[in-house]
Motif scaffolding. Structure first.
Motif, short mmCIF file in Angstrom:
data_model
loop_
_atom_site.label_atom_id
_atom_site.label_comp_id
_atom_site.label_asym_id
_atom_site.label_seq_id
_atom_site.Cartn_x
_atom_site.Cartn_y
_atom_site.Cartn_z
N TRP A 40 0.85 -1.19 0.00
CA TRP A 40 0.00 0.00 0.00
C TRP A 40 0.88 1.23 0.00
O TRP A 40 1.93 1.28 0.63
CB TRP A 40 -0.92 -0.01 1.23
CG TRP A 40 -1.80 -1.20 1.28
CD1 TRP A 40 -2.86 -1.48 0.46
CD2 TRP A 40 -1.69 -2.32 2.15
NE1 TRP A 40 -3.42 -2.69 0.78
CE2 TRP A 40 -2.74 -3.23 1.81
CE3 TRP A 40 -0.83 -2.65 3.19
CZ2 TRP A 40 -2.92 -4.42 2.48
CZ3 TRP A 40 -1.01 -3.84 3.86
CH2 TRP A 40 -2.05 -4.72 3.51
N PRO A 47 -7.11 -2.75 3.44
CA PRO A 47 -8.56 -2.93 3.29
C PRO A 47 -9.20 -3.58 4.51
O PRO A 47 -10.41 -3.61 4.64
CB PRO A 47 -8.68 -3.80 2.05
CG PRO A 47 -7.35 -4.46 1.89
CD PRO A 47 -6.35 -3.47 2.41
N LYS A 50 -11.34 -0.14 8.64
CA LYS A 50 -12.45 0.71 8.25
C LYS A 50 -12.65 1.79 9.30
O LYS A 50 -12.75 1.50 10.49
CB LYS A 50 -13.73 -0.11 8.11
CG LYS A 50 -14.95 0.73 7.71
CD LYS A 50 -16.19 -0.13 7.61
CE LYS A 50 -17.41 0.70 7.23
NZ LYS A 50 -18.64 -0.14 7.16
#
Length: 237
Positions: A40, A47, A50
């Motif tokens: 990333w 991912p 959240k």
């Protein structure tokens, strides 16, 4: 208020690390050719993470003359409150019905059993409701009373994790993170930097464990983890 999403993710530690057979230096192993690794970019989240909400309600806030900011640790506490640890070793109690109604309602300046200030970066609340708090000075991990005013016990720390010259750790680069595994019987502390003699991309995870019939944590396994960047570097990109 439901603060479950605030808690840190720690259950993947054992899967992502290697058990240390000894306390000597650790060196990175070459990655196998043809292997794939998901990467990333800077500023991107995995991912698996959240963010449900955001609040700057505490921006520039103070409580009893203490700046309520620069938090390095956050955890849900009793009665729907939060406890937040500042990098000045002040432990705040934060209350509010929702993220836009947050306010500090109590603060404790953490000190060791001799009354000396701590250099705390991480803490958890254990099954008994006591506060387990790190300090990077020695380093140390102490178990405090529910109101954080009294040191009840100090956990054993391996010799190699003590700050030089007593050990191989660098001052202010040792216990940066702390987490309780599910069930509350295993405590995990992470180091911020590499130990002297280790590969510069290696950090350590030290664990402690206690059984149901035990109150105090006992020294347990230590793991090595190879980070993506130089663990000695103080200023990242």
């Amino acid at each position: 208020m439901n603060w479950k999403s605030v808690t840190a993710i720690s259950t993947a530690v054992a899967a992502a690390t290697e058990t240390l057979p000894a306390t000597g230096p650790v060196h990175a192993q070459p990655q196998p050719e043809g292997g794939s690794q998901e990467v990333w970019g800077i500023g991107q989240f995995s991912p698996a993470i959240k963010i449900n909400s955001f609040s700057d309600k505490l921006d520039k806030a103070t409580f009893n003359g203490n700046f309520a900011g620069n938090f390095s640790a956050l955890t849900p506490a009793a009665h729907g409150t939060l406890e937040a640890l500042s990098d000045r070793s002040s432990l705040f109690t934060i209350t509010g019905r929702h993220h836009d109604d947050l306010r500090p309602t109590n603060v404790v300046q953490l000190k060791d059993e001799n009354g000396h200030p701590l250099d705390s970066e991480a803490f958890v609340i254990d099954r008994e409701g006591t506060r387990v708090i790190t300090s990077e000075t020695e380093p140390s991990i102490c178990r405090f009373s529910r109101d954080s005013s009294t040191v009840l016990a100090s956990l054993p720390v391996p010799a190699e994790l003590k700050v030089t010259p007593a050990g191989r750790a660098t001052a202010n680069l040792i216990f940066e993170g702390l987490a309780l595994q599910p069930g509350g019987h295993t405590l995990v502390a992470s180091t911020e930097g590499a130990l002297a003699g280790d590969d510069s991309t290696t950090v350590r995870f030290q664990t402690w464990h206690h059984d149901i019939d035990e109150q105090e944590f006992k020294l347990c396994r230590q793991y090595a983890y190879h980070v993506d960047s130089d663990a000695h570097r103080l200023n990242g990109p």
